[in-house]
Design a protein around this motif. Structure first.
Motif, PDB file in Angstrom:
ATOM      1  N   LEU A 147       0.901  -1.139  -0.097  1.00 34.35           N
ATOM      2  CA  LEU A 147       0.070   0.186   0.009  1.00 34.35           C
ATOM      3  C   LEU A 147       0.795   1.057  -0.027  1.00 34.35           C
ATOM      4  O   LEU A 147       1.533   1.336   1.060  1.00 34.35           O
ATOM      5  CB  LEU A 147      -0.933  -0.025   1.156  1.00 34.35           C
ATOM      6  CG  LEU A 147      -1.687   1.108   1.207  1.00 34.35           C
ATOM      7  CD1 LEU A 147      -2.828   1.218   0.224  1.00 34.35           C
ATOM      8  CD2 LEU A 147      -2.496   1.103   2.709  1.00 34.35           C
ATOM      9  N   LYS A 148       0.969   1.988  -0.872  1.00 33.22           N
ATOM     10  CA  LYS A 148       1.644   3.090  -1.329  1.00 33.22           C
ATOM     11  C   LYS A 148       1.305   4.431  -0.209  1.00 33.22           C
ATOM     12  O   LYS A 148      -0.062   4.145  -0.114  1.00 33.22           O
ATOM     13  CB  LYS A 148       1.711   3.798  -2.595  1.00 33.22           C
ATOM     14  CG  LYS A 148       2.374   2.747  -3.662  1.00 33.22           C
ATOM     15  CD  LYS A 148       3.760   2.536  -3.700  1.00 33.22           C
ATOM     16  CE  LYS A 148       4.246   1.907  -4.913  1.00 33.22           C
ATOM     17  NZ  LYS A 148       5.596   1.703  -4.714  1.00 33.22           N
ATOM     18  N   LEU A 200      -4.967   3.635  -0.931  1.00 36.15           N
ATOM     19  CA  LEU A 200      -6.278   3.485  -0.484  1.00 36.15           C
ATOM     20  C   LEU A 200      -6.643   1.735  -1.081  1.00 36.15           C
ATOM     21  O   LEU A 200      -6.572   1.457  -1.902  1.00 36.15           O
ATOM     22  CB  LEU A 200      -7.541   4.253  -1.212  1.00 36.15           C
ATOM     23  CG  LEU A 200      -8.822   4.206  -0.412  1.00 36.15           C
ATOM     24  CD1 LEU A 200      -8.787   4.607   1.044  1.00 36.15           C
ATOM     25  CD2 LEU A 200      -9.810   5.050  -1.361  1.00 36.15           C
ATOM     26  N   ALA A 201      -6.920   0.924   0.129  1.00 35.67           N
ATOM     27  CA  ALA A 201      -7.194  -0.485  -0.186  1.00 35.67           C
ATOM     28  C   ALA A 201      -8.553  -0.692   0.504  1.00 35.67           C
ATOM     29  O   ALA A 201      -8.935  -0.064   1.378  1.00 35.67           O
ATOM     30  CB  ALA A 201      -6.121  -0.982   0.231  1.00 35.67           C
ATOM     31  N   PRO A 215      -1.587   6.257  -5.254  1.00 37.48           N
ATOM     32  CA  PRO A 215      -1.810   7.534  -5.311  1.00 37.48           C
ATOM     33  C   PRO A 215      -1.939   8.326  -6.523  1.00 37.48           C
ATOM     34  O   PRO A 215      -3.020   9.318  -6.972  1.00 37.48           O
ATOM     35  CB  PRO A 215      -0.525   8.207  -4.754  1.00 37.48           C
ATOM     36  CG  PRO A 215      -0.079   7.019  -3.737  1.00 37.48           C
ATOM     37  CD  PRO A 215      -0.455   6.018  -4.583  1.00 37.48           C
ATOM     38  N   ARG A 216      -1.411   7.763  -7.645  1.00 36.69           N
ATOM     39  CA  ARG A 216      -1.410   8.247  -9.018  1.00 36.69           C
ATOM     40  C   ARG A 216      -2.878   7.932  -9.594  1.00 36.69           C
ATOM     41  O   ARG A 216      -3.440   8.843 -10.246  1.00 36.69           O
ATOM     42  CB  ARG A 216      -0.405   7.393  -9.927  1.00 36.69           C
ATOM     43  CG  ARG A 216      -0.400   7.831 -11.361  1.00 36.69           C
ATOM     44  CD  ARG A 216       0.391   7.303 -12.260  1.00 36.69           C
ATOM     45  NE  ARG A 216       1.819   7.783 -11.810  1.00 36.69           N
ATOM     46  CZ  ARG A 216       3.046   7.288 -12.378  1.00 36.69           C
ATOM     47  NH1 ARG A 216       3.136   6.396 -12.961  1.00 36.69           N
ATOM     48  NH2 ARG A 216       4.124   8.059 -12.110  1.00 36.69           N
ATOM     49  N   LEU A 217      -3.357   6.690  -9.295  1.00 38.64           N
ATOM     50  CA  LEU A 217      -4.798   6.401  -9.831  1.00 38.64           C
ATOM     51  C   LEU A 217      -5.792   7.359  -9.022  1.00 38.64           C
ATOM     52  O   LEU A 217      -6.832   7.944  -9.666  1.00 38.64           O
ATOM     53  CB  LEU A 217      -5.175   4.992  -9.610  1.00 38.64           C
ATOM     54  CG  LEU A 217      -6.377   4.542 -10.104  1.00 38.64           C
ATOM     55  CD1 LEU A 217      -6.658   4.618 -11.586  1.00 38.64           C
ATOM     56  CD2 LEU A 217      -6.549   2.945  -9.821  1.00 38.64           C
ATOM     57  N   LYS A 254      -5.247  10.237  -8.035  1.00 39.83           N
ATOM     58  CA  LYS A 254      -5.002  11.645  -8.611  1.00 39.83           C
ATOM     59  C   LYS A 254      -5.827  11.744  -9.907  1.00 39.83           C
ATOM     60  O   LYS A 254      -6.466  12.851 -10.026  1.00 39.83           O
ATOM     61  CB  LYS A 254      -3.629  12.032  -8.505  1.00 39.83           C
ATOM     62  CG  LYS A 254      -3.439  13.486  -9.084  1.00 39.83           C
ATOM     63  CD  LYS A 254      -2.055  13.847  -9.234  1.00 39.83           C
ATOM     64  CE  LYS A 254      -1.734  15.251  -9.410  1.00 39.83           C
ATOM     65  NZ  LYS A 254      -0.406  15.704  -9.200  1.00 39.83           N
ATOM     66  N   ARG A 255      -5.767  10.826 -10.641  1.00 36.65           N
ATOM     67  CA  ARG A 255      -6.412  10.675 -12.091  1.00 36.65           C
ATOM     68  C   ARG A 255      -8.006  10.636 -11.772  1.00 36.65           C
ATOM     69  O   ARG A 255      -8.779  11.305 -12.624  1.00 36.65           O
ATOM     70  CB  ARG A 255      -6.037   9.542 -12.688  1.00 36.65           C
ATOM     71  CG  ARG A 255      -4.631   9.571 -13.433  1.00 36.65           C
ATOM     72  CD  ARG A 255      -4.456   8.367 -14.281  1.00 36.65           C
ATOM     73  NE  ARG A 255      -2.931   8.352 -14.456  1.00 36.65           N
ATOM     74  CZ  ARG A 255      -2.463   7.229 -15.177  1.00 36.65           C
ATOM     75  NH1 ARG A 255      -3.361   6.190 -15.431  1.00 36.65           N
ATOM     76  NH2 ARG A 255      -1.092   7.346 -15.526  1.00 36.65           N
ATOM     77  N   MET A 256      -8.407   9.964 -10.844  1.00 34.71           N
ATOM     78  CA  MET A 256      -9.765   9.999 -10.342  1.00 34.71           C
ATOM     79  C   MET A 256     -10.392  11.239  -9.786  1.00 34.71           C
ATOM     80  O   MET A 256     -11.667  11.527 -10.100  1.00 34.71           O
ATOM     81  CB  MET A 256     -10.237   9.032  -9.450  1.00 34.71           C
ATOM     82  CG  MET A 256      -9.980   7.438  -9.912  1.00 34.71           C
ATOM     83  SD  MET A 256      -9.839   6.296  -8.817  1.00 34.71           S
ATOM     84  CE  MET A 256     -11.497   6.296  -8.344  1.00 34.71           C
ATOM     85  N   SER A 257      -9.553  12.125  -9.334  1.00 34.36           N
ATOM     86  CA  SER A 257     -10.259  13.508  -8.735  1.00 34.36           C
ATOM     87  C   SER A 257     -10.430  14.522  -9.864  1.00 34.36           C
ATOM     88  O   SER A 257     -10.268  14.646 -11.062  1.00 34.36           O
ATOM     89  CB  SER A 257      -9.311  14.007  -7.798  1.00 34.36           C
ATOM     90  OG  SER A 257      -7.907  14.482  -8.124  1.00 34.36           O
TER      91      SER A 257
END
Length: 115
Positions: free
Chosen positions: A81-82, A86-87, A108-110, A112-115
């Protein structure tokens, strides 16, 4: 929402509670501190109602170890879990040990893309 009582986690938990517009307060659990006891953490979780949904805010690598213990991957970390990740973990049993499965893992990268 349960959180490690250290400042950074408390602040994150408060942001999440506000975003979710939850009326529930954030509970602070010492078991989520980096040096916390996973056994005590699982014991407290097991006292909750079986259908409970809990969001945990804590530190790494502690949460990675918790996830891997639930999945039965003790020793080596098969899932990481970076920080800021979120898991979702589904726990189906606590006795004789915590058992469950990882439902999803968001980096975290994913996020950020979702926000």
């Amino acid at each position: 929402i349960i959180s490690c009582p250290l400042n950074r986690c408390r602040e994150t938990a408060a942001i999440v509670a506000k975003a979710l517009k939850t009326r529930e307060k954030v509970e602070l659990w010492d078991e989520l501190k980096p040096e916390g006891s996973k056994q005590e953490f699982f014991k407290r979780l097991s006292a909750l109602k079986p259908e409970s949904t809990v969001l945990c805010v804590g530190h790494e690598p502690y949460l990675t170890h918790v996830i891997n213990d639930v999945m039965g991957h003790q020793g080596s970390a098969n899932v990481v879990l970076k920080k800021s990740g979120l898991a979702r973990v589904s726990i189906r049993a606590f006795n004789p040990k915590a058992e469950g499965e990882l439902r999803w893992l968001l980096t975290p990268r994913l996020l950020k893309r979702m926000s």
